[in-house]
Design an enzyme around this catalytic site. Structure first.
Site, PDB file in Angstrom:
ATOM      1  N   THR A 241       7.134  17.834  -3.844  1.00 13.90           N
ATOM      2  CA  THR A 241       7.116  18.045  -5.294  1.00 13.90           C
ATOM      3  C   THR A 241       6.206  17.015  -5.956  1.00 13.90           C
ATOM      4  O   THR A 241       6.265  15.827  -5.631  1.00 13.90           O
ATOM      5  CB  THR A 241       8.555  17.939  -5.857  1.00 13.90           C
ATOM      6  OG1 THR A 241       9.339  18.918  -5.192  1.00 13.90           O
ATOM      7  CG2 THR A 241       8.588  18.178  -7.352  1.00 13.90           C
ATOM      8  N   CYS A 329       0.681 -14.257   5.185  1.00  8.47           N
ATOM      9  CA  CYS A 329       1.655 -15.171   5.787  1.00  8.47           C
ATOM     10  C   CYS A 329       2.525 -14.354   6.727  1.00  8.47           C
ATOM     11  O   CYS A 329       3.361 -13.577   6.292  1.00  8.47           O
ATOM     12  CB  CYS A 329       2.479 -15.800   4.689  1.00  8.47           C
ATOM     13  SG  CYS A 329       3.386 -17.215   5.226  1.00  8.47           S
TER      14      CYS A 329
END
Ligand code: PLP
Length: 411
Positions: A241, A329
């Site tokens: 949708t 990181c």
């Protein structure tokens, strides 16, 4: 955010952008009043279908494409995945892909996965300025090449690849051409009419629309198999949708991008230049990463020797300034940016590089504030750094680190 200033100086627009007020206003009725499903037979359906059509026309106009060539997606990553998979399905007998070492993970990780499925991938290197050697590209193409996938502008350093020249090389052979233009749309002129591009990807949240919406341009006549298989939405090219508020928001953002284009390449660029020149001239041992002119107008990536980018970012954050470092990181270890590594940057710069990316909302006052605080931040951090100069001992340590880096293959 540690600052007492409630409104940050946001210079991380290549990560994501602020939703434009006009975009939010355009979207709101689709979250409150017009909440229906565009496929429904009742009143809602037709109304929403008309709104989607209008947004498709706006996105097509921004790209110089036909509305029928625009497919709405959920994000840039989906667009890249869909384009690459569709290209390979359109060339079922070919098993080779050519891309670059500096692509976004949306492309790089997809290619890595495809390698595990038996495809061969050539990752073209870049030079110290982040540019490709087109001769190498030409040499890499074979009769087995199904697809060339190249970004238009790099998200970390802003370097722009010569897409039309690449396209001409690609189109001398029977090869499909996919361009990740997530960072370029709205900042560089793009016109799909008469271009050599088969697939082009954009993402709403880099363009002052919200997250969760993007678009994929598919050249008319190019075979396309959907990535998401389901209902008949998007003429059977993407099941699911439709995200109507997102689509409406993207349409509005596309209109605004056209309206603000001149400003992007003039005012925003001059603010970027002011920031860059100011930083490079007041901070010793700093240098621009990437190409001086073949670059997005809003992006500057600067390396500050002898300090960690993350420490700079934290200090900036305390001043209410948002920027970004190339490093991701990962599980406690700071892995340097694959883009800066591909450019062969020395270790001292790899870890101390900061990206500032501006937008139409950036002001001169904000740039001046960054110029005021950055020299102090760098001086303070360097004073604390054990590796703040080029002494013999430190050089030895750095060479070891450099060697470690070279031993880790660039993706
Ligand atoms: N391609 C490039 C060049 C990008 O910079 C990004 C996002 O940073 C993407 C693809 C992925 O876009 P999205 O976040 O919409 O999935």
């Amino acid at each position: 955010m540690h600052s007492t200033n409630p409104s940050p100086i946001y210079l991380d627009n290549n990560a994501t952008t602020q939703v434009a007020e006009e975009v939010l206003e355009a979207m709101l009725p689709y979250l409150t009043q017009y909440y229906g499903n565009p496929s429904s037979m009742h009143t809602f359906g037709g109304q929403l279908a008309r709104s989607i059509k209008q947004s498709r026309e706006s996105v097509a106009a921004l790209l110089g494409a036909e509305p029928s060539e625009i497919l709405f997606t959920s994000c840039g990553t989906e667009g890249d995945n869909a384009a690459i998979r569709a290209a390979l399905q359109a060339k079922p007998n070919k098993r080779h892909i050519v891309t670059t070492q500096v692509e976004h993970p949306a492309v790089l990780s997809t290619c890595k996965t495809l390698e595990k499925q038996g495809y061969r991938v050539t990752y073209l290197p870049v030079n110290g300025k982040g540019l490709l050697d087109l001769h190498q590209l030409k040499e890499a193409l074979t009769d087995d090449t199904a697809l060339v996938s190249v970004m238009c502008a790099n998200n970390e350093i802003g370097t722009v690849f010569p897409i039309e020249r690449i396209g001409h090389i690609v189109k001398q052979r029977d090869i499909l051409f996919h361009v990740d233009a997530v960072q370029a749309v709205g900042k560089l002129p793009l016109n799909m009419k008469d271009s050599t591009i088969d697939f082009l990807v954009l993402s709403g949240h880099k363009l002052h629309a919200p997250k969760g919406i993007g678009a994929l341009y598919i050249r008319k006549g190019v075979r396309f198999r959907p990535l998401l298989i389901g209902g008949h939405q998007e003429k059977g090219r993407r099941g699911g949708t439709e995200n109507v508020p997102g689509i409406v928001g993207l349409g509005k953002a596309a209109e605004l991008a056209m309206e603000y284009f001149e400003e992007e390449v003039t005012r925003v660029k001059s603010l970027r230049d002011r920031l860059e020149t100011g930083l490079l001239s007041t901070i010793p041992d700093s240098q621009l990463n990437g190409h001086q002119s073949l670059r997005l107008p809003n992006t500057t990536n600067i390396g500050f020797k002898y300090i960690e980018g993350e420490a700079i970012l934290l200090s900036l954050d305390r001043e209410g300034i948002c920027a970004s470092s190339g490093s991701a990181c990962t599980s406690g270890s700071l892995e340097p940016s694959h883009v800066l590594r591909a450019m062969g940057l020395p270790y001292t710069l790899l870890h101390g590089s900061i990206r500032f990316s501006l937008s139409r909302y950036t002001t001169a006052g904000e740039i001046d504030r960054v110029l005021q605080v950055m020299p102090q931040i760098v001086t303070r951090l360097r004073a604390m750094s054990p590796f703040n100069s080029d002494t013999d001992e430190q050089q030895g340590w750095l060479q070891e680190k450099q060697q470690d880096l070279e031993n880790v293959a660039v993706r």
